[in-house]
Design a protein around this motif. Structure first.
Motif: not given
Length: 426
Positions: A293-306, A343-352
């Motif tokens: 549940s928490i991870r999904l919230n993190k991933w959705i927000s990260a995707t929007k940001c990316i 909470h996902n290195q692939y998304l974190d890499t896209l953010l950075y």
């Protein structure tokens, strides 16, 4: 068995680096890495040895390239101080690829190194079990208490039925080492891979004993994703690499599933964590252990940001800050106030560093798997990281940064030998 005097300083240092991934304090690991780097450089100039150019492969190249992409992103980061901190923690991406250039393949004894690592992990298991038992006895959970409750004795207020099971699982189990469960699970999975390979080349005694001990260690860390990786790697090894009759393979796989189920059923903490990993309808504030549940919230927000800066990301200084701003916009206040990462290195890499950085990261995995064609332990080592990155931002912590570059580079260059006639190269 190779005599101690013929092991060589390089092998000893490599062994200590592996051990200090798990032993506190964490600063020991980068210090020993620096000692190894300094030693091989000084030895090179003293003895005027040749540089081993063949020990710089494409995995090494893309790690160096990934470091420079992170470095370049500092120039379009607004929070330069934070960015410099990220660059400083990532220096092993530049340092570790250089070390094999000054080490000959002939002097490396992987059998000695990984066996020492396996033995050490077994000692860690028994140490953690001893501490958990000691804490239980200290709280009054003696054999007398357990026998009394088995006979139907009344349970005191604030007491558990038989033992305080919290000390035998997850963060309270790993707390004596001051290490997060996910990383102890990761390092144990790497130890299991070495057990598998030593079994394959018939270089290990008491295989099932070591398999059981390290298997239990992974399960008691209760890192859901590391347990899954253990199961995947074990399945691959049994089905594709171990020469057994079909019924024996089925028996071994059934035994693993049974062990996972037994440990999960016995301990309520593990049951709760497994439940949270498959239930996604609960609101995130009801999620006790940071599950799906928490991870999904993190991933959705990260995707929007990316989506607002996909090509180059926001830079090493601003990637995390931009994600926190997105958490706030999405009213995901738990993530904002706790300063969660993706909470996902692939998304974190896209953010950075955006698509450019992600492409280089994927090339690291591509060549790791390519070098694993005739090297089965590299397949399983690469699995630990490529699968582990799906639910963890491993490159935000020292344990993940150093282990990622160390294991993929060192074990893609140096190989196991059937005969080890080593000379002391100092």
């Amino acid at each position: 068995m190779v005599k101690i005097k013929n092991i060589g300083i390089v092998n000893i240092l490599l062994t200590l680096i592996l051990i200090t991934f798990v032993i506190p304090p964490p600063i020991l690991n980068p210090i020993l890495l620096g000692v190894l780097f300094s030693f091989v450089i000084i030895r090179h100039f003293i003895h005027k040895q040749n540089i081993n150019k063949n020990n710089f492969n494409k995995v090494s190249f893309f790690f160096v390239l990934y470091f420079f992409v992170l470095l370049l992103s500092l120039f379009y980061s607004q929070d330069v101080a934070n960015g410099i901190g990220v660059i400083g923690r990532s220096i092993s991406f530049l340092l570790i690829p250089v070390i094999p250039l000054f080490i000959s393949k002939e002097e490396i004894n992987l059998e000695f190194i990984v066996k020492a690592y396996i033995y050490y992990l077994c000692l860690i298991f028994f140490y953690l079990i001893f501490v958990a038992i000691y804490k239980n006895i200290h709280e009054g959970y003696t054999l007398g208490y357990i026998f009394d409750k088995l006979r139907g004795g009344e349970i005191e207020n604030g007491k558990y039925h038989y033992i305080n099971y919290w000390y035998f699982v997850y963060d309270k189990f790993t707390s004596p080492l001051n290490i997060q469960p996910i990383y102890l699970g990761l390092f144990t999975n790497l130890g299991l891979i070495f057990i598998f390979y030593l079994k394959k080349i018939k270089k290990i005694k008491f295989y099932y004993f070591f398999l059981l001990i390290l298997g239990l260690l992974v399960l008691l860390t209760a890192s859901r994703w590391q347990i899954l990786i253990f199961a995947i790697n074990y399945f691959i090894f049994i089905i594709f690499f171990l020469k057994l009759r079909s019924y024996k393979k089925i028996l071994l796989l059934t035994s693993l599933v049974s062990l996972i189920l037994i440990v999960s059923i016995i301990n309520p903490v593990t049951r709760t964590r497994l439940k949270e990993s498959i239930i996604i309808k609960e609101n995130f504030y009801k999620d006790q252990f940071g599950g799906t549940s928490i991870r999904l919230n993190k991933w959705i927000s990260a995707t929007k940001c990316i989506s607002n800066s996909p090509m180059f990301g926001y830079g090493v200084g601003d990637g995390k800050n931009k994600l926190l701003e997105q958490f706030k916009k999405d009213k995901f206040y738990l993530g904002f106030y706790n300063k969660f990462n993706a909470h996902n290195q692939y998304l974190d890499t896209l953010l950075y560093v955006g698509v450019v950085g992600l492409f280089i990261l994927l090339l690291i995995f591509y060549y790791s798997y390519k070098y694993a064609i005739n090297n089965i332990y590299m397949i399983l080592i690469t699995n630990v990281f490529s699968i582990g990155f799906v639910t963890e931002s491993m490159l935000n912590r020292q344990w993940g940064i150093i282990s990622f570059s160390f294991f993929l580079i060192m074990f893609s260059i140096f190989v196991f030998k059937k005969e080890n006639n080593l000379e002391n190269n100092f």
